[in-house]
Design a protein around this motif. Structure first.
Motif, mmCIF file in Angstrom:
data_model
loop_
_atom_site.group_PDB
_atom_site.id
_atom_site.type_symbol
_atom_site.label_atom_id
_atom_site.label_comp_id
_atom_site.label_asym_id
_atom_site.label_seq_id
_atom_site.Cartn_x
_atom_site.Cartn_y
_atom_site.Cartn_z
ATOM 1 N N LEU A 121 0.908 -1.055 -0.007
ATOM 2 C CA LEU A 121 -0.125 0.176 -0.066
ATOM 3 C C LEU A 121 0.859 1.339 0.146
ATOM 4 N N GLY A 122 2.045 1.303 0.843
ATOM 5 C CA GLY A 122 2.694 2.469 0.709
ATOM 6 C C GLY A 122 3.523 2.663 -0.498
ATOM 7 N N ALA A 123 3.723 1.745 -1.044
ATOM 8 C CA ALA A 123 4.345 1.664 -2.540
ATOM 9 C C ALA A 123 3.289 2.099 -3.539
ATOM 10 N N GLY A 124 2.281 2.315 -3.191
ATOM 11 C CA GLY A 124 1.139 2.673 -4.361
ATOM 12 C C GLY A 124 0.300 1.717 -5.123
ATOM 13 N N PHE A 125 0.372 0.202 -4.301
ATOM 14 C CA PHE A 125 -0.258 -0.676 -4.841
ATOM 15 C C PHE A 125 -1.684 -0.832 -4.376
ATOM 16 N N GLU A 126 -2.548 -1.235 -5.085
ATOM 17 C CA GLU A 126 -4.007 -1.355 -4.578
ATOM 18 C C GLU A 126 -3.988 -2.882 -4.001
ATOM 19 N N GLN A 127 -4.737 -3.226 -3.127
ATOM 20 C CA GLN A 127 -4.866 -4.645 -2.358
ATOM 21 C C GLN A 127 -5.836 -5.317 -3.417
ATOM 22 N N SER A 128 -6.555 -4.527 -4.117
ATOM 23 C CA SER A 128 -7.519 -5.192 -5.233
ATOM 24 C C SER A 128 -6.862 -5.917 -6.276
ATOM 25 N N ALA A 129 -5.492 -5.261 -6.430
ATOM 26 C CA ALA A 129 -4.549 -5.903 -7.650
ATOM 27 C C ALA A 129 -3.419 -6.853 -7.271
ATOM 28 N N VAL A 130 -3.000 -6.585 -5.862
ATOM 29 C CA VAL A 130 -1.915 -7.436 -5.548
ATOM 30 C C VAL A 130 -1.862 -7.533 -3.966
ATOM 31 N N ARG A 131 -1.898 -8.839 -3.395
ATOM 32 C CA ARG A 131 -1.861 -8.892 -1.869
ATOM 33 C C ARG A 131 -1.177 -10.097 -1.366
ATOM 34 N N ALA A 132 -0.853 -10.058 -0.227
ATOM 35 C CA ALA A 132 -0.136 -11.168 0.490
ATOM 36 C C ALA A 132 -1.357 -11.946 1.259
ATOM 37 N N VAL A 133 -1.292 -13.147 1.249
ATOM 38 C CA VAL A 133 -2.282 -13.970 1.789
ATOM 39 C C VAL A 133 -1.440 -15.094 2.394
ATOM 40 N N ALA A 134 -2.034 -15.115 3.898
ATOM 41 C CA ALA A 134 -1.699 -16.011 4.881
ATOM 42 C C ALA A 134 -2.351 -17.302 4.697
ATOM 43 N N SER A 135 -1.450 -18.474 4.974
ATOM 44 C CA SER A 135 -1.880 -19.690 4.753
ATOM 45 C C SER A 135 -0.885 -20.705 5.747
ATOM 46 N N THR A 136 -1.267 -22.049 5.529
ATOM 47 C CA THR A 136 -0.284 -22.995 6.174
ATOM 48 C C THR A 136 -0.012 -24.119 4.954
ATOM 49 N N GLY A 137 1.214 -24.776 5.324
ATOM 50 C CA GLY A 137 1.424 -25.980 4.567
ATOM 51 C C GLY A 137 1.042 -27.420 5.514
ATOM 52 N N GLU A 138 1.170 -28.345 4.890
ATOM 53 C CA GLU A 138 0.574 -29.641 5.438
ATOM 54 C C GLU A 138 1.405 -29.802 6.627
ATOM 55 N N ASP A 139 2.430 -29.374 6.906
ATOM 56 C CA ASP A 139 3.182 -29.697 8.304
ATOM 57 C C ASP A 139 3.117 -28.662 9.303
ATOM 58 N N GLY A 140 2.201 -27.554 8.942
ATOM 59 C CA GLY A 140 1.743 -26.451 9.934
ATOM 60 C C GLY A 140 2.700 -25.181 9.761
ATOM 61 N N ARG A 141 3.621 -25.110 9.059
ATOM 62 C CA ARG A 141 4.544 -24.153 8.714
ATOM 63 C C ARG A 141 3.575 -23.171 8.093
ATOM 64 N N GLY A 142 4.008 -21.700 8.535
ATOM 65 C CA GLY A 142 3.381 -21.011 8.045
ATOM 66 C C GLY A 142 3.874 -20.490 6.277
ATOM 67 N N LEU A 143 2.743 -20.352 5.587
ATOM 68 C CA LEU A 143 3.096 -20.063 4.280
ATOM 69 C C LEU A 143 2.405 -18.344 3.917
ATOM 70 N N VAL A 144 3.157 -17.465 3.034
ATOM 71 C CA VAL A 144 2.831 -16.183 2.674
ATOM 72 C C VAL A 144 2.673 -16.393 1.053
ATOM 73 N N ARG A 145 1.627 -16.390 0.348
ATOM 74 C CA ARG A 145 1.464 -16.269 -1.098
ATOM 75 C C ARG A 145 1.245 -15.035 -1.543
ATOM 76 N N LEU A 146 1.631 -14.568 -2.702
ATOM 77 C CA LEU A 146 1.331 -13.371 -3.212
ATOM 78 C C LEU A 146 0.540 -13.813 -4.509
ATOM 79 N N ALA A 147 -0.737 -12.943 -4.319
ATOM 80 C CA ALA A 147 -1.801 -13.135 -5.247
ATOM 81 C C ALA A 147 -2.234 -11.835 -5.905
ATOM 82 N N GLY A 148 -2.104 -11.519 -7.229
ATOM 83 C CA GLY A 148 -2.402 -10.538 -7.986
ATOM 84 C C GLY A 148 -2.594 -10.673 -9.406
ATOM 85 N N TRP A 149 -3.113 -9.409 -10.120
ATOM 86 C CA TRP A 149 -3.358 -9.444 -11.467
ATOM 87 C C TRP A 149 -1.739 -9.796 -12.112
ATOM 88 N N PRO A 150 -1.691 -10.107 -13.251
ATOM 89 C CA PRO A 150 -0.436 -10.303 -13.884
ATOM 90 C C PRO A 150 0.448 -9.061 -14.125
#
Length: 99
Positions: free
Chosen positions: A49-78
């Motif tokens: 957001l501070g760099a001028g990106f819109e959350q509707s266009a690119v965002r980090a999404v929290a999740s976990t792997g099968e072993d319980g470790r945290g994962l952060v994915r980047l989801a966005g328009w190409p």
């Protein structure tokens, strides 16, 4: 971000998440991993957001792997992720690499 449902969130992450990523394993603390990932995802989202990106266009999404470790994915328009990649390439080229 196309396709039906939320399958686009895991596109290309099969090797990270494993084949049975939809099944939870008893005794694995998924919540702790997700909490850690959520904190980092929120930090990255604030930076985007501070760099001028819109959350509707690119965002980090929290999740976990099968072993319980945290994962952060980047989801966005190409095109938006391409813009972010360009900024990171400029940073790397200027000798200001990541810490």
């Amino acid at each position: 971000m196309t396709g039906s449902g939320e399958s686009w969130l895991s596109d290309g992450l099969d090797d990270v998440m494993g084949v049975d990523h939809g099944l939870w394993v008893p005794g694995v603390d998924y919540v702790a991993g997700w909490r850690e990932a959520r904190e980092v995802a929120e930090r990255l989202n604030r930076a985007l957001l501070g760099a001028g990106f819109e959350q509707s266009a690119v965002r980090a999404v929290a999740s976990t792997g099968e072993d319980g470790r945290g994962l952060v994915r980047l989801a966005g328009w190409p095109d938006t992720v391409g813009r972010l990649a360009g900024l990171l390439e400029q940073l790397a080229g200027s000798g200001g690499g990541a810490a």
